[in-house]
Design a protein around this motif. Structure first.
Motif, PDB file in Angstrom:
ATOM      1  N   ILE A  54     110.885  78.997 -13.716  1.00 32.13           N
ATOM      2  CA  ILE A  54     110.989  77.556 -13.939  1.00 32.13           C
ATOM      3  C   ILE A  54     109.623  76.897 -13.791  1.00 32.13           C
ATOM      4  N   ASP A  55     108.874  77.300 -12.777  1.00 29.89           N
ATOM      5  CA  ASP A  55     107.559  76.721 -12.521  1.00 29.89           C
ATOM      6  C   ASP A  55     106.579  77.021 -13.661  1.00 29.89           C
ATOM      7  N   SER A  57     107.310  77.799 -16.744  1.00 30.21           N
ATOM      8  CA  SER A  57     107.784  77.091 -17.933  1.00 30.21           C
ATOM      9  C   SER A  57     107.461  75.607 -17.858  1.00 30.21           C
ATOM     10  N   SER A  58     107.681  75.012 -16.702  1.00 27.35           N
ATOM     11  CA  SER A  58     107.366  73.585 -16.522  1.00 27.35           C
ATOM     12  C   SER A  58     105.884  73.323 -16.694  1.00 27.35           C
ATOM     13  N   HIS A  59     105.080  74.231 -16.198  1.00 30.78           N
ATOM     14  CA  HIS A  59     103.628  74.091 -16.337  1.00 30.78           C
ATOM     15  C   HIS A  59     103.220  74.108 -17.809  1.00 30.78           C
ATOM     16  N   ALA A  62     104.293  70.834 -19.492  1.00 33.76           N
ATOM     17  CA  ALA A  62     103.417  69.715 -19.127  1.00 33.76           C
ATOM     18  C   ALA A  62     102.056  69.836 -19.803  1.00 33.76           C
ATOM     19  N   LYS A  68     109.680  65.882 -21.987  1.00 39.66           N
ATOM     20  CA  LYS A  68     110.008  66.129 -20.590  1.00 39.66           C
ATOM     21  C   LYS A  68     111.476  66.561 -20.445  1.00 39.66           C
ATOM     22  N   ASN A  72     116.655  71.710 -15.246  1.00 42.45           N
ATOM     23  CA  ASN A  72     116.054  73.048 -15.320  1.00 42.45           C
ATOM     24  C   ASN A  72     116.549  73.804 -16.545  1.00 42.45           C
ATOM     25  N   ILE A  75     114.634  72.990 -19.705  1.00 40.42           N
ATOM     26  CA  ILE A  75     113.295  73.574 -19.795  1.00 40.42           C
ATOM     27  C   ILE A  75     113.277  74.671 -20.862  1.00 40.42           C
TER      28      ILE A  75
END
Length: 136
Positions: A54-55, A57-59, A62, A68, A72, A75
């Protein structure tokens, strides 16, 4: 542009967790179910692996200024929309996001399900890692 060093650092941590999960694969279902240390470790390392996914992918979302996500699960829809992952992996990772909520909130969890995921589905995580490395 995606910050490659940040993503690679997180992938390194994810690979470390995968190595722990692969060690857990060596246990029989009986050993797993009868040892709180084993199944507790399994649940925690699976949770940490999902958090890394998740982290990472979120990075990427962004850094690339994609829309946005509202959740989760979304994403992975965004990664799919932007042709980073395919539909099959999108579904599998979305399911992992749901499992993450169960693991985090300590809902009643069938330990056999976690065991089966660790025995049969770590390739999904490895596929994600390979796709992201290629992408960045």
């Amino acid at each position: 542009m995606v910050n490659r060093d940040v993503v690679l650092t997180r992938i390194s941590k994810l690979n470390e967790y995968l190595d722990f999960l692969k060690e857990i694969q060596k246990y029989s279902i009986e050993e797993y179910l009868n040892s709180p240390m084993i199944y507790g470790s399994a649940e925690r390392f699976l949770h940490l692996s999902i958090e890394c996914i998740i982290d990472i992918s979120s990075h990427i979302i962004a850094d690339m200024r994609f829309r946005k996500p509202a959740s989760n699960r979304e994403i992975f829809e965004i990664l799919y929309e932007n042709k980073i992952i395919n539909d099959s992996l999108k579904e599998k990772l979305s399911n992992m996001a749901g499992l993450r909520n169960i693991l985090v909130h300590d809902y009643i969890l069938n330990k056999r399900i976690v065991y089966e995921i660790i025995k049969n589905n770590l390739k999904d995580i490895e596929d994600f890692v390979n796709i992201i490395i290629e992408y960045i």
